[in-house]
Motif scaffolding. Sequence first.
Motif, PDB file in Angstrom:
ATOM      1  N   ALA A 142       0.626  -1.221  -0.101  1.00 38.57           N
ATOM      2  CA  ALA A 142      -0.054   0.135  -0.041  1.00 38.57           C
ATOM      3  C   ALA A 142       0.756   1.238   0.113  1.00 38.57           C
ATOM      4  N   LYS A 143       1.743   1.550   0.854  1.00 36.32           N
ATOM      5  CA  LYS A 143       2.766   2.543   0.880  1.00 36.32           C
ATOM      6  C   LYS A 143       3.606   2.713  -0.318  1.00 36.32           C
ATOM      7  N   SER A 144       3.990   1.569  -0.905  1.00 33.32           N
ATOM      8  CA  SER A 144       4.751   1.785  -2.133  1.00 33.32           C
ATOM      9  C   SER A 144       3.810   2.248  -3.274  1.00 33.32           C
ATOM     10  N   ALA A 145       2.729   1.978  -3.210  1.00 36.04           N
ATOM     11  CA  ALA A 145       1.683   2.443  -4.250  1.00 36.04           C
ATOM     12  C   ALA A 145       1.175   3.942  -3.971  1.00 36.04           C
ATOM     13  N   GLY A 146       1.769   4.435  -2.677  1.00 38.43           N
ATOM     14  CA  GLY A 146       1.523   5.805  -2.478  1.00 38.43           C
ATOM     15  C   GLY A 146       0.260   6.059  -1.525  1.00 38.43           C
ATOM     16  N   ARG A 183      -1.912   6.236   2.014  1.00 40.50           N
ATOM     17  CA  ARG A 183      -1.924   6.028   3.521  1.00 40.50           C
ATOM     18  C   ARG A 183      -2.822   4.850   4.028  1.00 40.50           C
ATOM     19  N   THR A 184      -2.400   4.254   5.009  1.00 39.55           N
ATOM     20  CA  THR A 184      -2.857   3.162   5.623  1.00 39.55           C
ATOM     21  C   THR A 184      -3.806   3.126   6.993  1.00 39.55           C
ATOM     22  N   LEU A 185      -4.880   2.901   7.000  1.00 39.69           N
ATOM     23  CA  LEU A 185      -5.749   3.210   8.242  1.00 39.69           C
ATOM     24  C   LEU A 185      -6.339   1.867   8.446  1.00 39.69           C
ATOM     25  N   SER A 186      -6.532   1.562   9.666  1.00 43.19           N
ATOM     26  CA  SER A 186      -7.296   0.262  10.247  1.00 43.19           C
ATOM     27  C   SER A 186      -8.693   0.625  11.212  1.00 43.19           C
ATOM     28  N   VAL A 202     -10.199  -1.081  15.961  1.00 42.06           N
ATOM     29  CA  VAL A 202      -9.231  -1.469  16.900  1.00 42.06           C
ATOM     30  C   VAL A 202      -9.483  -1.263  18.162  1.00 42.06           C
ATOM     31  N   ASN A 203      -9.711  -2.351  19.040  1.00 43.34           N
ATOM     32  CA  ASN A 203     -10.363  -2.248  20.249  1.00 43.34           C
ATOM     33  C   ASN A 203      -9.376  -2.677  21.591  1.00 43.34           C
ATOM     34  N   ASP A 204      -8.399  -3.294  21.206  1.00 44.60           N
ATOM     35  CA  ASP A 204      -7.557  -3.802  22.010  1.00 44.60           C
ATOM     36  C   ASP A 204      -5.995  -3.219  21.883  1.00 44.60           C
ATOM     37  N   GLU A 205      -5.373  -3.204  22.819  1.00 45.99           N
ATOM     38  CA  GLU A 205      -4.093  -2.452  23.201  1.00 45.99           C
ATOM     39  C   GLU A 205      -3.122  -3.125  22.345  1.00 45.99           C
ATOM     40  N   TRP A 206      -2.930  -4.673  22.390  1.00 47.54           N
ATOM     41  CA  TRP A 206      -2.041  -5.428  21.662  1.00 47.54           C
ATOM     42  C   TRP A 206      -2.163  -5.045  20.059  1.00 47.54           C
ATOM     43  N   ALA A 207      -3.626  -4.972  19.706  1.00 44.61           N
ATOM     44  CA  ALA A 207      -3.678  -4.717  18.233  1.00 44.61           C
ATOM     45  C   ALA A 207      -3.136  -3.245  17.736  1.00 44.61           C
ATOM     46  N   ALA A 208      -3.597  -2.213  18.542  1.00 45.19           N
ATOM     47  CA  ALA A 208      -2.874  -0.924  18.286  1.00 45.19           C
ATOM     48  C   ALA A 208      -1.534  -0.825  18.649  1.00 45.19           C
ATOM     49  N   GLN A 209      -0.748  -1.279  19.037  1.00 43.80           N
ATOM     50  CA  GLN A 209       0.845  -1.513  19.335  1.00 43.80           C
ATOM     51  C   GLN A 209       1.277  -2.209  17.949  1.00 43.80           C
ATOM     52  N   ARG A 210       0.433  -3.263  17.560  1.00 40.78           N
ATOM     53  CA  ARG A 210       1.042  -3.947  16.295  1.00 40.78           C
ATOM     54  C   ARG A 210       0.991  -3.176  15.112  1.00 40.78           C
ATOM     55  N   LEU A 211       0.062  -2.181  15.083  1.00 38.66           N
ATOM     56  CA  LEU A 211      -0.360  -1.374  13.843  1.00 38.66           C
ATOM     57  C   LEU A 211       0.386  -0.416  13.978  1.00 38.66           C
ATOM     58  N   MET A 212       0.591   0.218  15.025  1.00 32.70           N
ATOM     59  CA  MET A 212       1.614   1.271  15.169  1.00 32.70           C
ATOM     60  C   MET A 212       3.120   0.920  14.789  1.00 32.70           C
ATOM     61  N   ALA A 213       3.646  -0.064  15.368  1.00 34.99           N
ATOM     62  CA  ALA A 213       4.980  -0.927  14.818  1.00 34.99           C
ATOM     63  C   ALA A 213       5.130  -1.029  13.371  1.00 34.99           C
ATOM     64  N   LEU A 214       3.853  -1.447  12.727  1.00 28.43           N
ATOM     65  CA  LEU A 214       4.036  -1.528  11.255  1.00 28.43           C
ATOM     66  C   LEU A 214       4.037  -0.114  10.313  1.00 28.43           C
ATOM     67  N   GLY A 215       3.751   0.790  11.325  1.00 22.53           N
ATOM     68  CA  GLY A 215       3.874   2.029  10.756  1.00 22.53           C
ATOM     69  C   GLY A 215       2.585   2.623  10.043  1.00 22.53           C
ATOM     70  N   THR A 216       1.412   2.051  10.385  1.00 17.27           N
ATOM     71  CA  THR A 216       0.094   2.563   9.816  1.00 17.27           C
ATOM     72  C   THR A 216      -0.084   3.976  10.165  1.00 17.27           C
ATOM     73  N   ASP A 217      -1.105   4.523   9.536  1.00 18.37           N
ATOM     74  CA  ASP A 217      -1.386   5.948   9.801  1.00 18.37           C
ATOM     75  C   ASP A 217      -2.643   6.144  10.416  1.00 18.37           C
ATOM     76  N   GLY A 218      -3.609   5.405  10.645  1.00 17.03           N
ATOM     77  CA  GLY A 218      -4.710   5.532  11.072  1.00 17.03           C
ATOM     78  C   GLY A 218      -5.423   4.600  12.000  1.00 17.03           C
ATOM     79  N   ILE A 219      -5.862   4.900  13.183  1.00 20.68           N
ATOM     80  CA  ILE A 219      -6.629   3.796  13.757  1.00 20.68           C
ATOM     81  C   ILE A 219      -8.052   4.176  14.328  1.00 20.68           C
TER      82      ILE A 219
END
Length: 268
Positions: free
Chosen positions: A226-230, A232-235, A238-255
């Motif tokens: 997605a990022k290589s194609a230009g 932004r990545t949103l999700s 997201v209702n769990d702390e572990w999921a939010a931390q995983r997404l931030m570690a992946l470098g996604t842009d919106g939760i």
Amino acid sequence: MPTHCACTGGAVVTAENWPYPRWVAHRGAGKLAPENTLAAFRVGAAHGYRMFECDVKLSADGVPFLLHDDTLPRTTNARQHLGAGNSAVAGDHAWGELARLDAGSWHSRSFAGEPLPSLDAIANYCLANGYFLNIEIKPTPGTEAHTGEVVAQHAAHLWQHAATPPLLTSFRPEALRGAMQAAPQLPRGLLLDTLWTGWLETALTLGCVAVVCNHALWDTSSVTQAKSAGFRTLSYTVNDEWAAQRLMALGTDGIITDRVDLFSPSVR
């Protein structure tokens, strides 16, 4: 590419020029208030949120209003108010009927009498307070392109003098195509519940600036694509702390979250 948009009065939103905060309150305030109501937006704002997601469809007479389901009974008193012989499909009713429904009592007694809001009412609230909005175009089946066109036209008019336009998203490519044709200057995002064949090419064809996935779909590979194609990545949702931390570690842009009581929107 122009740096300003005549129809929104502000800068054009692109993946590079991305004005939206990371944290987005789902349907106003998640489950703390009746979804897709002005009351929910106020609860979300009270928890510090500055961006909200909501679902918008059309009444039978073409008024954009907030509702998630195709039908009315889950989140309104339609059965009592409209009677058993009338259609439960929200899009079959004129706005004058829909505006009289109680969209709060199903949640709790403290929200009794809360009405279904029009997009105009939500826009006025967001614009008066400097809040950002993600409008999910939620068409009644069979009205995808038309709903996209009308919602985009209304949004372009409502935000014509705003610094930042709303982000228009949909699971239905036909709705996004209608929005693109009606108001090409408004930013769009493709919603995905699976990574179906051609999702990346479809998002590119629709001129999207973002891809919004079920959070479980994001991994190193899909984020890189997605990022290589230009994009932004949103999700969602997201209702769990572990999921939010995983997404931030992946470098996604919106939760997008229901848990406005758990996540501080100040966390980057």
